[in-house]
Design a protein around this motif. Structure first.
Motif, PDB file in Angstrom:
ATOM      1  N   HIS A   1      10.596 -38.999  15.044  1.00 35.14           N
ATOM      2  CA  HIS A   1       9.609 -40.006  15.436  1.00 35.14           C
ATOM      3  C   HIS A   1      10.086 -40.757  16.681  1.00 35.14           C
ATOM      4  O   HIS A   1       9.350 -40.911  17.665  1.00 35.14           O
TER       5      HIS A   1
ATOM      6  N   GLU B   1      13.661 -37.582   9.942  1.00 35.15           N
ATOM      7  CA  GLU B   1      12.288 -38.028  10.148  1.00 35.15           C
ATOM      8  C   GLU B   1      12.223 -39.140  11.207  1.00 35.15           C
ATOM      9  O   GLU B   1      11.394 -39.124  12.108  1.00 35.15           O
ATOM     10  N   TYR B   2      13.143 -40.113  11.069  1.00 38.15           N
ATOM     11  CA  TYR B   2      13.137 -41.208  12.036  1.00 38.15           C
ATOM     12  C   TYR B   2      13.518 -40.702  13.428  1.00 38.15           C
ATOM     13  O   TYR B   2      12.916 -41.084  14.429  1.00 38.15           O
TER      14      TYR B   2
ATOM     15  N   ALA C   1       9.699 -48.652  11.050  1.00 37.92           N
ATOM     16  CA  ALA C   1       8.905 -47.729  11.876  1.00 37.92           C
ATOM     17  C   ALA C   1       8.129 -46.715  11.057  1.00 37.92           C
ATOM     18  O   ALA C   1       7.087 -46.241  11.493  1.00 37.92           O
ATOM     19  N   LEU C   2       8.625 -46.367   9.901  1.00 36.91           N
ATOM     20  CA  LEU C   2       8.022 -45.236   9.183  1.00 36.91           C
ATOM     21  C   LEU C   2       7.281 -45.633   7.926  1.00 36.91           C
ATOM     22  O   LEU C   2       6.910 -44.774   7.148  1.00 36.91           O
TER      23      LEU C   2
ATOM     24  N   GLN D   1      14.107 -47.222  10.320  1.00 35.79           N
ATOM     25  CA  GLN D   1      13.068 -46.401   9.673  1.00 35.79           C
ATOM     26  C   GLN D   1      12.265 -47.187   8.651  1.00 35.79           C
ATOM     27  O   GLN D   1      11.132 -46.838   8.343  1.00 35.79           O
TER      28      GLN D   1
ATOM     29  N   LEU E   1       9.471 -48.567  16.970  1.00 38.78           N
ATOM     30  CA  LEU E   1      10.814 -47.993  16.844  1.00 38.78           C
ATOM     31  C   LEU E   1      11.621 -48.652  15.733  1.00 38.78           C
ATOM     32  O   LEU E   1      12.704 -48.197  15.384  1.00 38.78           O
TER      33      LEU E   1
ATOM     34  N   THR F   1      17.894 -40.796   9.682  1.00 36.61           N
ATOM     35  CA  THR F   1      17.238 -39.663   9.016  1.00 36.61           C
ATOM     36  C   THR F   1      16.599 -38.760  10.064  1.00 36.61           C
ATOM     37  O   THR F   1      16.262 -39.198  11.173  1.00 36.61           O
TER      38      THR F   1
END
Ligand SMILES: Cc1cc2nc3c(=O)[nH]c(=O)nc-3n(C[C@H](O)[C@H](O)[C@H](O)COP(=O)(O)OP(=O)(O)OC[C@H]3O[C@@H](n4cnc5c(N)ncnc54)[C@H](O)[C@@H]3O)c2cc1C
Lengths: 769, 280
Positions: free
Chosen positions: B264, B260-261, A767-768, A764, A644, B258
């Motif tokens: 997710h 996207e986040y 996490a991304l 993010q 997360l 975002t």
């Protein structure tokens, strides 16, 4: 007595709450109980309320301004625009490049265009809305890199300063080379007391200005120039300051509120809303930074190359000094024999940036510490070991060629930071609130990974590059109505929460052996104290109070000489000393109480305290530009929920070089408070700017750490008295915020394996990627 | 500006009938912010605090009914047993000061996409009770009550008087993400109810659409996969549930996060919350 007073402080045994004690703040109880008057509480009979009209655009031409509807509104006393400024049309901390009111163009969202004064704040708001401004919006210049070569958006050009630094052999290379690009977002000082002040017209045509600020005299000079008044007709008094952290070094409403008071001939108060405050003060410079570090196989640093671009926003503020700090300390607290650094502070249509705690070093440190970790990895070396191996020592040269003549316990701060126990390992039954995500109940222990990281910093104390930022203090010693000695200290030093008010009392108690010490309001009736910034007030104004106390003591000894019949001759000071509220003869029997010596009248002395002169940097960024240096190391431990991207900073362990703890409790407070701000920058604090517009001008969306985000702090202070510093004490305010941020990010990297080249680290980003 | 402080429901409804432009004030934690930001300029205010009847709840075998001015603090304490998921969501709201003042009716009245009670209420098929002097009482499913971001089907002369949900057995979990560990507006949140009474998994998702969202396909698939006797679910089905919830989200990018986040994160939260309910 000279400024070199290390270890020579007159200690008077027995006095309560003197130096080296946890003396309580005189303003502590009123602040906690709510009785303390902040500048936002100011009030005067018949007072009007001022309000500012600000540009909604980041860049625009002003086609026309029509104030007639606002002026015609009942209850509106004045509407002022650029033509109403009687004196200088611009102001600025170092370069007066910011218009008091925009008249032809606006260069950032929030730039002042007009002010009004009205009988009620609501009327003032309506009047502001009734002003019609026609703008021709233009494309904002928002990319700092592009700004360097873009057509100028201000007559003074777009580059506030390009500072090259060349040191040693710039062609040297190391066996191991690591390179990286780093970025820092725009942090805000986020003080709790919004900008506010009260101006009262005085009979001589001048103005009395009550203001929360960091430097009364520099404000006064700017106000006087814009008002076309002699400086002595602008009398400033410090009003209760609700935090500053650099954001009050620049003028906000000082000129506006004074203009309104003079125009209406009535007291005028201005008080920014929270949203307006975000537009009404400078922020920390966002930075884009490239570094290349060279080292030998054994980890010895060979060369640092860097290019640092700091976005100064629309006006100069202190950008030229901020970039100098970033460049001078781009190598960190390490021995770096060779370097080539280029620093740029540039103008854009983004919000203006200026002073914030750490002042340019925060940006550079985030880069050089990430580089040190990269280097350690490339070398297969322990990051702590690498830092210890290169740590600066007294007598070493900085990138500027300046030799460190004072203390430099870099090794000691690192060793102290890592010597602390790590936070306890998780236990069964731990509160889920303690996990990343906190109250949101997003994680269980199995979702979490732990990491630890280290970072080290160097910070210059006092102003640099030839600036004589002296301080002035007056001390008066007399008898109170009950015949007991009482000292009154007068100094223009702005108390912004750092605790100068406590320290001034402690110094005076110890030096003069009196328990009752009063503080006069800080105002411009005495000479400048310089700014409450650059970790300088304990040294500069503390030193001024010390000098004034010693001058008062001297006068007491003179009186004692006369009373005792001891010959008054050169070197007489050796004949007397203070002891338990008495002046006693050193090798004799004479003793007389301070009270008795004061019976013939009060004693008052004023002294200035200057630090040793510094030099400007030459065209290669070389020179003895700085006064003194303080060092800190931070080891952060974090729990991260990688899936997360949520982070809980568990602990920050620190070793800090402070010279001497004059008030140990105050030192703890400074260190903890600044670690909070450093943690904030690491994981959440950012002003989001898009196309020059601030997206989150409120505490709903500009997030600062809560109690659940605050790590436990364990600290060791390294007390090596600094030669030349009053009492041997170094400033403690800035170092904790400089290396705590990179330490936290290093810990997140360790827990997740992510690169994280940018702060604040967003969920993010973890996490991304 | 007149302020009416009725002590009973009829009094409040009377004012709203006479002055339909009046603003309703419950805890004021949204309303006062709007007023200080100058987004709203009330001409008349009807304050609900003195109406005791609106602060009550009723528990019957089939239904839990919550009065509109029940505060988060009451939900966390008095109602934790009857509505554990709602109590968890309430604990994530603001600070203790906000939770002492803020009400469930106010969260419904504001209908923010980030309203923290809304995912749970939606998952529970909540019905909002609206009452007016002229037309009496009507009940709207939450999905029909919320017509868009910060928009509701409430008529100007209506009060939200209560909200009711069916009583179901089974574990519940809510989880909320914000960029700091407390006092934060949701970037994504979920309420998961493993409803053993009806043998369905219910999920409400917040901050990932114009209003709270259900993920009906995901619910149906995972409800099939669960062994309701043992209250167990294959890990693969839990993972698929998370992915299906993420797909059902309709997030946007704004200054808080975002798209996207958010997508997710809501998937991760859905799967984790279900695991938590099942002790998996
Ligand atoms: C610091 C802070 C933190 C916050 N944190 C969160 C958070 O974490 N999560 C979250 O979801 N919210 C949060 N909020 C928002 C707010 O607290 C909640 O939405 C709360 O539920 C609002 O309830 P209230 O009683 O204060 O409503 P009020 O402000 O009194 O009213 C809100 C709106 O609903 C209308 N209204 C209220 N009651 C009724 C009624 N009975 N009938 C008809 N209309 C009505 C009002 O007219 C108004 O438009 C926060 C607010 C603040 C100030």
């Amino acid at each position: 007595m000279s400024a070199d007073t290390t270890g020579t402080t007159t200690r008077t045994p027995g006095v309560r709450d003197g130096l080296d004690t946890d003396a309580a703040r005189p303003d502590g109880t009123p602040k906690v109980t709510g009785a303390f008057a902040f500048s936002s509480d100011l009030y005067a009979q018949q007072m009007l309320w001022g309000r500012t009209l600000r540009s909604p655009h980041a860049a625009a031409r002003i086609v026309s301004i029509d104030t007639s509807a606002a002026e015609a509104m009942p209850g509106v006393a004045a509407v002022l625009t650029a033509p109403d400024v009687p004196g200088k049309a611009t102001y600025g901390l170092e370069h007066a490049d910011q218009p008091v009111f925009a008249s032809d163009v606006v260069r950032y969202q929030g730039e002042a265009v007009a002010v009004v004064a009205a009988e009620h704040p609501e009327l003032a708001l309506r009047a502001v809305r009734a002003i019609e401004v026609v703008y021709a919006v233009t494309a904002p210049l928002t990319d700092p890199e592009a700004a360097i070569d873009a057509p100028p958006i201000h007559p003074d050009g777009n580059v506030f300063r390009h500072l090259p630094l060349r040191h040693g052999d710039i062609h040297a290379t190391g066996e191991v080379v690591v390179e990286g690009t780093y970025e820092m977002g725009m942090q805000d000082q986020a003080f709790l007391g919004p900008e506010s002040g009260l101006a009262i017209p005085s009979e001589d045509g001048g103005v009395e200005l009550y203001m929360s600020t960091q430097w009364l005299h520099v404000d006064r000079d700017q106000v006087a120039a814009c008002l076309a008044l002699p400086a002595e007709q602008v009398r400033m008094t410090l009003a209760g300051v609700g935090g500053a952290f650099g954001a009050r070094e620049d003028v906000s409403l000082q000129v506006h509120v004074s203009l309104l008071a003079l125009r209406t001939n009535r007291p005028v108060k201005m008080l920014y809303s929270r949203e307006e405050s975000f537009h009404g003060h400078v922020h920390r410079h966002p930075a884009k930074m490239w570094f290349r570090h060279h080292a030998d196989r054994d980890g010895t640093l060979v060369k640092v190359e860097a290019r640092l671009v700091l976005d100064g926003g629309a006006y100069a503020s202190s950008s030229t000094a901020v970039i100098a700090n970033a460049v001078c300390f781009a190598g960190g607290p390490y021995r770096v024999p060779n370097a080539e650094i280029h620093g740029y502070a540039v103008r854009t249509n983004n919000p203006p940036c200026g002073a914030m705690r750490g002042f340019g070093v925060v940006q550079a440190c985030f880069g050089h510490e990430a580089q040190m970790d990269r280097l350690a990895e490339a070398l297969g070396m322990d990051p702590v070991e690498l830092r210890l191996h290169n740590a600066l020592r007294p007598g070493d040269e900085l990138l500027t060629g300046q030799v460190i003549t004072g203390t430099a316990p870099v090794r000691e701060v690192i060793e102290a930071a890592v010597a602390h126990d790590l936070p306890p390992l998780p236990v069964d039954g731990e509160s889920v609130m303690a996990l990343p995500g906190g109250a949101g109940l997003t994680a269980e222990r199995r979702d979490v990974r732990r990491g630890t990281g280290i970072a080290v910093s160097i910070k210059n104390l006092m102003f640099s590059e030839g600036f004589d930022d002296y301080s002035t203090a007056g001390v008066k010693l007399e008898l109170d109505p009950r015949g007991r000695p009482i000292a009154t200290v007068h100094c223009a030093c702005a108390e912004v929460g750092q605790g100068f008010v406590t320290l001034a009392q402690q110094i005076t108690r110890t030096a003069l052996g009196v328990e009752q010490v009063l503080l006069r309001n800080a105002d411009t009736q005495i000479g400048s104290a310089g700014s409450t910034s650059a970790s300088r007030q304990t040294w500069m104004s503390g030193g001024a109070v010390q000098l004034a106390c010693e001058a008062v003591q001297e006068r007491l000894f003179e009186r004692a000489s006369v009373r005792s019949g001891v010959a008054v001759e050169a070197g007489r000071r050796r004949h007397f000393r203070m002891r338990d509220g008495e002046v006693v003869e050193v090798d004799g029997t004479f003793a007389m109480s301070v009270a008795e010596l004061l019976a013939e009248g009060p004693i008052e002395e004023i002294r200035e305290h200057h630090h040793p002169a510094t030099e400007p940097l030459d065209e290669d960024g070389q020179g003895n530009a700085h006064v003194s240096f303080a060092f800190a190391a931070h080891r952060a431990t974090v729990d991260v929920d990688p899936e997360l991207g949520l982070v809980k900073v568990l602990q920050v362990a620190t070793g800090q070089d402070i010279g001497r703890a004059l008030n140990p409790r105050a030192v703890v407070g400074q260190i903890e408070g600044w670690i909070a701000q450093g943690v904030g920058l690491a994981v959440m604090e950012e002003i989001l700017v898009q196309d020059g517009l601030i997206k989150n001008p409120s505490f709903t969306d500009y997030l600062i750490p809560t109690a659940l985000d605050m790590p436990s702090v364990v600290q060791t202070v390294i007390e090596q008295p600094e030669p030349g510093a009053p009492f041997g004490a170094k400033g403690v305010g800035e170092p904790p915020t400089i290396s705590s941020t990179p330490a936290v990010v290093a810990a997140i990297r360790a827990a997740t394996g992510r690169e994280l080249p940018r702060v604040p680290v967003r969920p993010q980003d973890i996490a991304l990627t | 500006m007149p302020i009416s402080r009725p002590t009973d429901l009829a009094g409040a409804l009377e004012v709203l009938a006479e002055v339909p432009t009046a603003d309703v004030l419950a805890g004021g934690t949204d309303a006062m912010v709007e007023i200080s930001f100058d987004h709203r300029r009330p001409e008349h205010v009807v304050a609900l605090r003195r109406i005791d009847a609106l602060r009550e709840h009723r528990v019957s075998p089939a239904v839990l009914e919550l009065g509109a001015t029940i505060t988060y603090m009451q939900i966390e304490t008095e109602l934790a047993e009857h509505a554990p998921g709602l109590a968890m969501a309430s604990r994530t709201v603001g600070s203790p000061q906000i939770r002492n003042a803020g009400t469930i009716g106010g969260n419904l009245g504001t209908a923010s996409p980030a309203g923290d009670t809304l995912p749970w209420l939606l998952a529970m098929d909540a019905e909002v009770e609206l009452t007016s002097a002229a037309r009496g009482t009507r009940h709207l499913p939450l999905a029909a009550f919320i017509t868009g971001p910060k928009r509701t089907a409430r008529e100007a002369d209506e009060l939200i008087t209560s909200v009711r949900v069916p009583r179901v057995e089974g574990p519940q979990h809510t989880a909320k993400i914000g960029p700091r560990n407390a006092m934060v507006i949701s970037v994504a949140c979920v309420a998961v109810i493993v409803d053993t009474t009806n043998r369905v998994v219910r999920i409400g998702m917040g901050s990932v659409g114009p209003g709270p969202l259900r993920a009906t396909d995901a619910e149906a698939a995972v409800s099939e996969a669960i062994d309701w006797e043992a209250l167990r679910c294959p890990e693969a089905a839990i993972g698929a549930f998370g992915r299906a919830c993420a797909e059902a989200a309709r997030p946007i990018t704004d200054h808080r996060s975002t798209a996207e986040y958010r997508r997710h994160a809501v998937g991760v939260l859905a799967a984790r919350s279900l695991r938590r309910c099942l002790n998996a």
